[in-house]
Scaffold this motif. Structure first.
Motif, PDB file in Angstrom:
ATOM      1  N   TRP A  84       0.815  -1.213   0.000  1.00 29.51           N
ATOM      2  CA  TRP A  84       0.000   0.000   0.000  1.00 29.51           C
ATOM      3  C   TRP A  84       0.853   1.270   0.000  1.00 29.51           C
ATOM      4  O   TRP A  84       0.322   2.364  -0.223  1.00 29.51           O
ATOM      5  CB  TRP A  84      -0.918   0.021   1.221  1.00 29.51           C
ATOM      6  N   ILE A  85       2.144   1.133   0.258  1.00 24.67           N
ATOM      7  CA  ILE A  85       3.009   2.315   0.380  1.00 24.67           C
ATOM      8  C   ILE A  85       2.980   3.191  -0.875  1.00 24.67           C
ATOM      9  O   ILE A  85       2.803   4.424  -0.771  1.00 24.67           O
ATOM     10  CB  ILE A  85       4.454   1.888   0.706  1.00 24.67           C
ATOM     11  N   PRO A  86       3.146   2.656  -2.096  1.00 24.67           N
ATOM     12  CA  PRO A  86       3.124   3.537  -3.282  1.00 24.67           C
ATOM     13  C   PRO A  86       1.806   4.297  -3.417  1.00 24.67           C
ATOM     14  O   PRO A  86       1.802   5.504  -3.720  1.00 24.67           O
ATOM     15  CB  PRO A  86       3.334   2.561  -4.446  1.00 24.67           C
ATOM     16  N   LEU A  87       0.688   3.606  -3.173  1.00 23.05           N
ATOM     17  CA  LEU A  87      -0.614   4.260  -3.306  1.00 23.05           C
ATOM     18  C   LEU A  87      -0.796   5.324  -2.228  1.00 23.05           C
ATOM     19  O   LEU A  87      -1.271   6.439  -2.511  1.00 23.05           O
ATOM     20  CB  LEU A  87      -1.724   3.217  -3.224  1.00 23.05           C
ATOM     21  N   ILE A  88      -0.429   5.004  -1.005  1.00 23.91           N
ATOM     22  CA  ILE A  88      -0.567   5.963   0.091  1.00 23.91           C
ATOM     23  C   ILE A  88       0.300   7.192  -0.150  1.00 23.91           C
ATOM     24  O   ILE A  88      -0.113   8.325   0.105  1.00 23.91           O
ATOM     25  CB  ILE A  88      -0.212   5.283   1.428  1.00 23.91           C
TER      26      ILE A  88
END
Length: 271
Positions: free
Chosen positions: A126-130
């Motif tokens: 989820w890091i890239p999207l967040i």
């Protein structure tokens, strides 16, 4: 002593948590003491490159410098504030969603499959999207930590509610309990140990995620950023100091949660 008194005494003994003996407590220190002694020996004898394995004395000196200058407290307070915020948000949402899935068959059919798919996605995926949606600041980190705390609370709350012993539900039906009375006086007390397990896991996972968020979303201050600083400047003393702080805080959280769990077990046992 009557049979009733004997039964009560046995019940009280069963509710008492197992207390480790003094000898077992000392045994737990054998491995850490041996590891520090080996570390000290290797660094003193220059068996390993001193740039890669600094001495314990150097780490202690760095710890003293971090404490006296206030850098440790500033970094640690920032990390704990993020952890507490993400933990509270994720746990609150998890309790609501877990209770909804556990109590409502319709909600479980509508939302359950999507949630089961959602929980299979790696947290760090989820890091890239967040980072695109929320940037690299504290908001993004809190969202990440909330996700870390959400899943174990939902799973354990739902499972605890849905595994309520049928005998208890039958007693509630015989006594004419309303739906609300059955939920508040039978289902939730029976599910409480499982719910607490979810909250306990959320506390641990959110702390681990705090370090990951600070390492990957590098904007801001925190104990994870202390590790980054040590790594970028090739200061192994700072890296080892940061790792020690992270481990110590995690141990303190675990010990506090276990102590609270024992109190909860005694309280539910009396109830």
């Amino acid at each position: 002593m009557s049979t009733h008194q004997t039964h009560d005494a046995a019940e009280r003994a069963a509710l008492q948590p197992l207390r480790p003996t003094e000898q077992s407590r000392w045994r737990g220190l054998v491995l850490p003491v041996a590891a520090v002694a080996l570390w000290w020996a290797l660094s003193s004898l220059d068996v390993v490159n001193s740039a890669l394995l600094v001495s314990p004395a150097k780490v202690l000196a760095t710890a003293f410098e971090q404490v006296t200058t206030g850098r440790l407290w500033r970094a640690l307070s920032a990390s704990l504030a993020r952890e507490a915020t993400g933990f509270l948000i994720g746990t609150s949402l998890g309790l609501v969603l877990g209770a909804l899935l556990g109590l409502s068959g319709l909600a479980n059919r509508l939302v359950g499959p999507s949630f089961n798919t959602f929980k299979q996605i790696s947290l760090f995926a989820w890091i890239p999207l967040i980072s695109v949606w929320f940037g690299l600041g504290d908001v993004a980190k809190v969202v990440f930590l909330s996700l870390a705390a959400l899943v174990p609370v939902v799973v354990n709350t739902c499972d605890g509610i849905r595994t309520t012993p049928p005998a208890l539900l039958e007693v509630a039906r015989v006594y004419g309990f309303t739906r609300w009375q059955t939920v508040t006086q039978v289902v939730l007390p029976a599910a409480l140990p499982s719910i607490f397990t979810g909250v306990y896991l959320a506390l641990i996972y959110s702390w681990l995620a705090t370090i990951g968020a600070e390492y990957l979303l590098v904007s801001g201050r925190g104990i994870g950023n202390t590790l980054i600083e040590g790594s970028e400047h090739f200061r192994m003393d700072l890296v080892l100091f940061g790792m020690t702080v992270i481990g110590t805080v995690g141990w303190a959280m675990n010990a506090s949660a276990r102590a609270l769990e024992r109190r909860l077990a005694r309280w539910t046992g009396r109830a």
